[in-house]
Design an enzyme around this catalytic site. Structure first.
Site: not given
Ligand SMILES: Cc1ncc(COP(=O)(O)O)c(C=O)c1O
Length: 418
Positions: A134, A214, A237, A376
């Protein structure tokens, strides 16, 4: 429908129909259609228990944590530190002080990249990432290598959406100082072999940091058994409030990191020319923290533990298997592994050349909420030659009947566009 409901009530050990009653938002409709929410990888819904815990904090205990010695101040501090202990238990961490509260994984990975990276990296050093990260586990490292002169390297992906570990020996070397990797891809669903990766990294003297945004919602986790050095997680999440989450770190690793935010309550003493800091985790929690949100996260964890994380994972596997079967039968192109035992429930796909944004728009008209875009994860999109995918993602409250509703809506979308 009644027949479907009868077969979908229990999915992977969860009584889904019963637990849906805990989520007030699931009674919403979209026009005349019941809401079918298949976007939990973006954010999950919250059960009453979490909503009540956050509201109850404001109604009865509200004060700043670690400040006042008055009654409410003590209660707020106890609730906040109680939440830290709950998170530590959930992650299998040895003690609550190994948990730094943050607003989620983006903040956690920035804390690692800056707080650890700027202190420890220099020219000639390498940071190893993977192409399935991500952006929140890429961009902070790009900023850090620009500031330190270190270099970024990436583990490539196989056609099936797995990490291609065939070149690991040349990518993970004594130049690698830290390997930062996702536990579960939000774009491909892939679950990475964390213990194997941690062992390989430690063998060359590198640290392992994990983006578990995730992973923690969907799978039992034990940071000590995985032997990872740092692990970022996010509350929103996993049924918790937005702006809840944190960073687990081994004690010596956290102590070797600098804070991101200087300010109130993270200091030990302040002099005109310098300050001394509190020990971890408190030195990383400058300013007023999201207290009610972390209390809500603890309620979310209690809820998940009552369901049983093994049951949560079993439900995920079963509904993902069902969705993969139905999508592939319907002619979808699915990105990522097809074996539900090595993947989570974020399923990215293309459906018969209808653009993902068109699919998402038509599905919304049918009450079905999916996500369309690059998620993302533009390196993943580039790897597979697409600019976007449609993504359905599942959580504890989803039924196989909802997968059927999505497939029906996809077929209607295709009929409109063909
Ligand atoms: C794999 C992954 N890493 C990081 C994030 C970012 O997380 P946060 O919303 O807690 O900043 C997400 C959110 O979509 C994600 O799916």
């Amino acid at each position: 429908m009644s027949e479907q409901t009868a077969t979908t009530q229990h999915v992977g050990g969860l009584d889904v129909d019963a637990l849906r009653g805990d989520f007030p938002i699931l009674t919403r409709t979209v026009g005349e259609h019941p809401l079918v929410y298949l976007d939990s990888a973006a954010t999950s819904h919250k059960p009453n228990r979490v909503i009540d815990a956050e509201a109850d904090f404001y109604r009865r205990h509200n004060a700043n944590a670690h400040r006042g010695i008055h009654m409410l101040g003590e209660e707020a501090t106890q609730a906040y530190e109680g939440a830290r202990a709950t998170v530590a238990r959930f992650l299998g961490a040895p003690e609550p002080e190994t948990i730094v509260f943050t607003r989620g994984v983006t903040e956690s990975m920035n804390l690692v990249a800056q707080g650890w990276g700027r202190r420890h990296l220099r020219e000639g050093d390498e940071v190893l990432l993977t192409e399935m990260e991500h952006h929140s586990n890429i961009v902070p490292w790009q900023m850090t290598v620009a500031a330190t002169g270190a270099t970024l390297r990436y583990i490539p992906l196989t056609d099936d959406g797995l990490l291609d570990l065939s070149q690991l020996g040349s990518l993970l070397t004594e130049r690698t100082k830290i390997f930062s990797v996702t536990g579960m891809s939000n774009a491909l669903g892939t679950i990475t072999p964390l213990r194997q990766l941690a062992d390989a990294a430690h063998a060359v003297g590198a640290l392992v940091a994990v983006d578990a945004a995730q992973l923690t919602p969907h799978s039992p986790i034990d940071v000590q058994a995985l032997d990872v050095d740092l692990l970022g997680f996010t509350g929103h999440k996993m049924l918790g409030p937005t702006a809840s989450g944190g960073l687990y770190g081994k004690v010596d690793v956290l102590e070797s990191m600098d804070p991101l935010l200087g300010g109130g309550e993270m200091i030990h003493e302040v002099f005109p020319d310098h300050s001394t800091y509190k020990p971890a985790p408190y030195k990383f929690e400058g300013g007023t923290m999201p207290i009610a949100q972390q209390v809500g996260l603890a309620a979310a964890i209690d809820y998940l533990e009552a369901l049983g994380m093994a049951n949560v994972r079993a439900h995920e596997e079963e509904i993902t298997r069902y969705a993969l079967d139905r999508l592939l039968d319907a002619g979808a192109t699915v990105f990522g592994p097809k074996d539900p035992s090595i993947r989570g429930g974020a399923v990215s796909f293309w459906f018969k050349d209808v653009h993902p944004h068109d699919l998402a728009t038509i599905l919304n008209e049918e009450g079905v909420a999916i996500r369309a875009g690059h998620h993302c994860a533009q390196l993943v999109m580039r790897r597979y030659g697409v600019s976007a995918t449609a993504r359905a993602s599942f959580y504890v409250y989803n039924t196989t009947a909802e997968v059927d509703a999505m497939i029906d809506a996809l077929n209607r979308a295709q009929a409109i566009f063909s």
